[in-house]
Design an enzyme around this catalytic site. Structure first.
Site, short mmCIF file in Angstrom:
data_model
loop_
_atom_site.label_atom_id
_atom_site.label_comp_id
_atom_site.label_asym_id
_atom_site.label_seq_id
_atom_site.Cartn_x
_atom_site.Cartn_y
_atom_site.Cartn_z
N GLY A 17 0.83 -1.21 0.00
CA GLY A 17 0.00 0.00 0.00
C GLY A 17 0.86 1.26 0.00
N ASP A 18 2.00 1.20 0.67
CA ASP A 18 2.91 2.36 0.71
C ASP A 18 3.55 2.59 -0.66
OD1 ASP A 18 2.35 2.53 3.42
OD2 ASP A 18 4.06 1.27 3.97
#
Ligand code: RIB
Length: 319
Positions: free
Chosen positions: A260-261
């Site tokens: 997600g990062d």
């Protein structure tokens, strides 16, 4: 303080202690793990490094402790070309820590202890104002105090700077201040975070589109909501209320930590380099997929070349 970064990330930095385990322990149970490694991590730090590796000029605003972990975190940012002039070191707190269990499917469970991250306060954001004045996008997550997140978003609004929030970790009660929603240009939860924000289960593309439409109503006019769905790709609603669906790339996943990062950082790069929303999301999906192919947070964040190679190779599904 240098003041040229297009992407400014305000957020957390941690030392990740990663245990490879056959399965997550149940209550009262001891499980023998396969291996242990430490990595630099923290959602803010990962997103700044992801943006920099994806090719964005990037600055990080955050706080580490006065310890060897803090030194390693700052060194890693600098080595990757991230401007750390607005980073600070707190002499009274240790650096943030994360305890991560990764199972053989690559899925994880994470416990964080914020420590210095909890001491990043609105005054620290005010000191970074020269960076924000020159930036193209402010990137936020929720591993620092909420008052600091809201303050950063308010300062960005005052400076006419666009704001992207990755609402991770999402609060259990789903409550985010209305004042924060109203300052957001981009909201990028995953399926479970979107579920918490709306306090209902979200499963699949149609449910994600409905959720994105609902979340968008709480935000600024013209805002964008993108919900990441892992192997199902991304579903969202664009500035003109149009649906946006991008398929996932097929890769061999070993560890989903920081996927997600990687998505958030690469998306920030695309948005500040003038890519169309769809192209920016496509590249961000590739970055997220690549981040699952290696263990750990920071070592798995892909470079611009790696991202473009995957986009060009495609999965046959991204039209
Ligand atoms: O998003 C992954 C990150 O979450 C890890 O690096 C860990 O530090 C936790 O904050």
């Amino acid at each position: 303080m240098s003041a040229g970064a297009k992407v400014v990330v305000v957020g957390s930095l941690s030392l990740d202690m990663v245990f490879q385990v056959p399965r997550r322990p149940l209550k009262g149970e001891t499980v023998k793990g396969f291996s242990f490694e430490t990595f630099v991590g923290g959602k803010g730090n990962n997103q700044a490094l992801a943006a920099a590796r994806a090719g964005a000029s990037t600055a990080m605003v955050g706080k580490v402790g006065k310890d060897s972990y803090g030194e390693l975190i700052l060194e890693t940012l600098e080595k990757n070309g991230v401007d750390i002039s607005a980073m600070s070191t707190d002499p009274e707190a240790g650096s943030g820590l994360a305890n991560i269990y990764v199972d053989p499917d690559g899925d994880n469970s994470i416990i964080i202890v914020p420590r210095a991250n909890d001491r990043l306060l609105p005054a620290d954001i005010d000191r970074a104002r020269p960076l924000l004045e020159k930036a193209g996008l402010l990137v936020l997550q929720l591993e620092i105090p909420m008052q600091t997140v809201v303050h950063a978003a308010e300062l960005a609004a005052e400076l006419d700077l666009k704001v992207l929030l990755n609402p991770a970790p999402a609060p259990d009660d789903g409550e985010l201040p209305e004042a924060l929603y109203k300052k957001l240009d981009y909201l990028i939860p995953n399926e479970s975070e979107a579920g918490l924000l709306l306090q209902r289960n979200i499963d699949g593309v149609d449910a994600a589109l409905a959720a994105a439409r609902q979340l968008k109503k709480r935000m600024k006019p013209g805002a964008v909501v993108l919900i990441t769905l892992g192997e199902k790709g991304v579903a969202g609603i664009g500035p003109d209320d149009e649906e946006l669906i991008v398929a996932a790339y097929n890769v061999d996943s070993v560890d989903t930590t920081a996927a997600g990062d990687a998505f958030a950082g690469c998306l920030a790069r695309g948005l500040t380099e003038g890519l169309s929303l769809k192209d920016a999301v496509r590249e961000a999906c590739a970055a997220g997929a690549l981040a699952t192919t290696k263990p750990g947070a920071v070592p798995s964040l892909p470079t611009r070349v790696e991202i473009l190679n995957l986009v060009q190779a495609g999965s046959g599904k991204n039209t």
